[in-house]
Design a protein around this motif. Structure first.
Motif, PDB file in Angstrom:
ATOM      1  N   PHE A  68       0.847  -1.206   0.000  1.00 62.06           N
ATOM      2  CA  PHE A  68       0.000   0.000   0.000  1.00 62.06           C
ATOM      3  C   PHE A  68       0.881   1.254   0.000  1.00 62.06           C
ATOM      4  N   THR A  69       1.913   1.222   0.849  1.00 61.80           N
ATOM      5  CA  THR A  69       2.835   2.360   0.931  1.00 61.80           C
ATOM      6  C   THR A  69       3.526   2.587  -0.413  1.00 61.80           C
ATOM      7  N   GLU A  70       3.925   1.496  -1.054  1.00 68.55           N
ATOM      8  CA  GLU A  70       4.631   1.599  -2.343  1.00 68.55           C
ATOM      9  C   GLU A  70       3.690   2.113  -3.421  1.00 68.55           C
ATOM     10  N   ARG A  71       2.447   1.648  -3.415  1.00 70.69           N
ATOM     11  CA  ARG A  71       1.467   2.114  -4.415  1.00 70.69           C
ATOM     12  C   ARG A  71       1.275   3.629  -4.277  1.00 70.69           C
ATOM     13  N   ILE A  72       1.238   4.101  -3.040  1.00 73.32           N
ATOM     14  CA  ILE A  72       1.043   5.549  -2.821  1.00 73.32           C
ATOM     15  C   ILE A  72       2.286   6.308  -3.277  1.00 73.32           C
ATOM     16  N   ARG A  73       3.459   5.746  -2.965  1.00 74.70           N
ATOM     17  CA  ARG A  73       4.714   6.424  -3.330  1.00 74.70           C
ATOM     18  C   ARG A  73       4.780   6.699  -4.834  1.00 74.70           C
ATOM     19  N   ARG A  74       4.211   5.783  -5.615  1.00 73.75           N
ATOM     20  CA  ARG A  74       4.298   5.911  -7.086  1.00 73.75           C
ATOM     21  C   ARG A  74       3.485   7.097  -7.620  1.00 73.75           C
ATOM     22  N   HIS A  75       2.661   7.679  -6.754  1.00 71.39           N
ATOM     23  CA  HIS A  75       1.743   8.707  -7.280  1.00 71.39           C
ATOM     24  C   HIS A  75       1.876  10.058  -6.579  1.00 71.39           C
ATOM     25  N   THR A  76       2.983  10.303  -5.891  1.00 70.60           N
ATOM     26  CA  THR A  76       3.073  11.561  -5.131  1.00 70.60           C
ATOM     27  C   THR A  76       3.292  12.774  -6.044  1.00 70.60           C
ATOM     28  N   MET A  77       3.795  12.551  -7.265  1.00 72.69           N
ATOM     29  CA  MET A  77       4.027  13.718  -8.148  1.00 72.69           C
ATOM     30  C   MET A  77       2.715  14.164  -8.793  1.00 72.69           C
ATOM     31  N   LEU A  78       2.680  15.438  -9.188  1.00 71.33           N
ATOM     32  CA  LEU A  78       1.496  15.984  -9.877  1.00 71.33           C
ATOM     33  C   LEU A  78       1.753  16.023 -11.377  1.00 71.33           C
ATOM     34  N   HIS A  79       0.675  15.953 -12.157  1.00 66.51           N
ATOM     35  CA  HIS A  79       0.748  16.186 -13.603  1.00 66.51           C
ATOM     36  C   HIS A  79       1.350  17.576 -13.805  1.00 66.51           C
ATOM     37  N   GLU A  80       2.329  17.695 -14.704  1.00 65.67           N
ATOM     38  CA  GLU A  80       3.019  18.984 -14.883  1.00 65.67           C
ATOM     39  C   GLU A  80       2.035  20.095 -15.270  1.00 65.67           C
TER      40      GLU A  80
END
Ligand code: SDX
Length: 388
Positions: A68-80
């Protein structure tokens, strides 16, 4: 048909829906997430583990938590391009308005996760929100300060990442203070869900029309921003400032003004629609406020003032007879201030904490229509039928 009817309806307390997520006993001051007492979770768990518990119904195994932690980590950036949208807001825009607008916009950038029935898409929108809300919040703060934003650092935890993006600079390393990150993690746990409060009911009501998760959460953020709800943590600090500026620090004089109900002055951070006893979260926050400020070497006279206010109110019949006790917002602002957050970010912190609860309640309703919030009815007190 009955012509003019005068009804004294008062505040009609009705159950708006069924739910298996959070239990509150307002009389006894009990709060449990999926059956676990808030005191135990605040002491032993982490915000990401509690988020998993609220959303999936059980505490995760170590492997489930890591995934779960890894899945969240993959999405912390925002669309430019979303960053361009954030850059367009005025510097003095309230961060809660920026947060609500940005979350609503997420639904336009991530159209592959708008389904309210497809499980994979619901998972994807869940993880995207949990991962991106802290990033959006940090960007909103940086924008208000005219400072450069930082990309997330996925070696850090969700809370550490948020602190670094909020207070760090691209030109230097940022040392995470373990006292601050542990305290903020615990505060997020305390805010994570609270059954059918104003903002959660808003998320459910908007979702009950089958609006997507981003739009439903965006509505919940706006509902939370009101000073009688999530905005109260900031309103407490404004109240303490006014006691200094208008009353020369005389707490007793201020309390008299509240009791005389002059100009709607309320004891912010006191009272609750459900708790007619001490809010169990406030007890935990009060205990840690003292510890955290001491560990951070902060000696804030406003903490003494807040404790004095509480001491007076708990003995004064005006408050006791109305069952007014400190709620979760009474002490939290003092901790946020000591951490370095400006007042307008306090309710943003409440939103980050409340997000897993909003998501859990929206998902519960989508998965089990029996828990759907009913279409609210009313007691009609208007004119009887009449001809044009
Ligand atoms: C949150 O629902 C939730 O779960 C919310 C929340 C969550 O986790 O989501 O717990 C988070 O929103 C906590 C509440 C934060 N808000 C504040 O601290 C703002 C100050 N509190 C008040 O606005 C008020 O206490 C409410 C709105 C929170 C609750 O109001 P109630 O229980 O409906 O009480 P009421 O408005 O009917 O007032 C009853 C009496 C009135 O006096 P009388 O008309 O009987 O003479 O109590 C008085 C009110 O004037 N009163 C207060 C008061 N709150 C109520 N008087 C002074 N100070 C106060 N804070």
């Amino acid at each position: 048909e009955t012509g003019n009817v005068t009804l004294d309806v008062g505040f009609v307390n009705t159950a708006s829906c069924k739910s298996a997520i959070t239990y509150i006993d307002g009389g006894a001051g009990i709060l449990r997430y999926r059956g676990y007492p808030i005191e135990q979770l605040a002491e032993k768990s982490t915000f990401i583990e509690v988020s998993y518990l609220l959303i999936y119904g059980e505490l995760p195994t170590p492997e489930e938590l890591d995934a779960f932690t890894e899945r969240i980590r993959r999405h912390t950036m925002l669309h430019e391009d979303l960053k361009d949208l954030l850059a367009a807001f005025p510097r003095d825009a309230h961060p809660m308005s920026v947060l609500s607008a940005a979350v609503s916009a997420l639904g336009t950038f991530y159209q592959d996760s708008l389904s309210i029935t497809d499980r994979d898409q619901i998972e994807l929108s869940t993880v995207r929100l949990l991962a991106k809300l802290p990033t959006i919040a940090a960007y909103a703060h940086k924008k208000s300060q005219g400072q450069p934003t930082l990309y997330p650092d996925n070696k850090l935890s969700l809370v550490e990442n948020f602190l670094r993006m909020t207070f760090g600079f691209p030109s230097e390393d940022y040392d995470i203070d373990p006292v601050v990150s542990k305290a903020l993690d615990q505060l997020f746990i305390l805010h994570a869900d609270h059954e059918q409060n104003c903002s959660t009911s808003t998320v459910r009501l908007v979702g009950s029309g089958h609006a997507n998760l981003f739009g439903s959460i965006s509505a919940g953020i706006h509902a939370l921003s009101g000073p009688l709800h999530g905005g109260a943590n900031a309103a407490v600090l404004e109240m303490l400032d006014s006691i200094d500026s208008e009353f020369g620090g005389d707490v007793d004089k201020f309390v008299e003004k509240v009791k005389n109900k002059e100009t709607g002055v309320k004891l912010m951070g006191f009272g609750h629609r459900v708790y007619k006893n001490y809010d169990p979260r406030a007890a935990i926050v009060k205990k840690s406020a003292d510890e955290i400020l001491k560990k951070m070497g902060v000696n804030d006279p406003q903490l003494e003032m807040a404790m004095r206010l509480e001491e007076i109110a708990l003995k004064d019949d005006y408050f006791v007879s109305r069952k007014l006790y400190p709620n979760v917002d009474f002490y939290t602002g003092l901790i946020y201030k000591a951490m370095g957050f400006p007042t307008e970010m306090f309710t943003v912190l409440f939103a980050i904490g409340r997000l897993p609860g909003w998501i859990a309640q929206w998902r519960e309703m989508m998965e089990d229509p029996a828990t759907k919030i009913g279409r609210p009815r009313q007691i009609y007190v208007g004119e009887g039928a009449r001809d044009y």
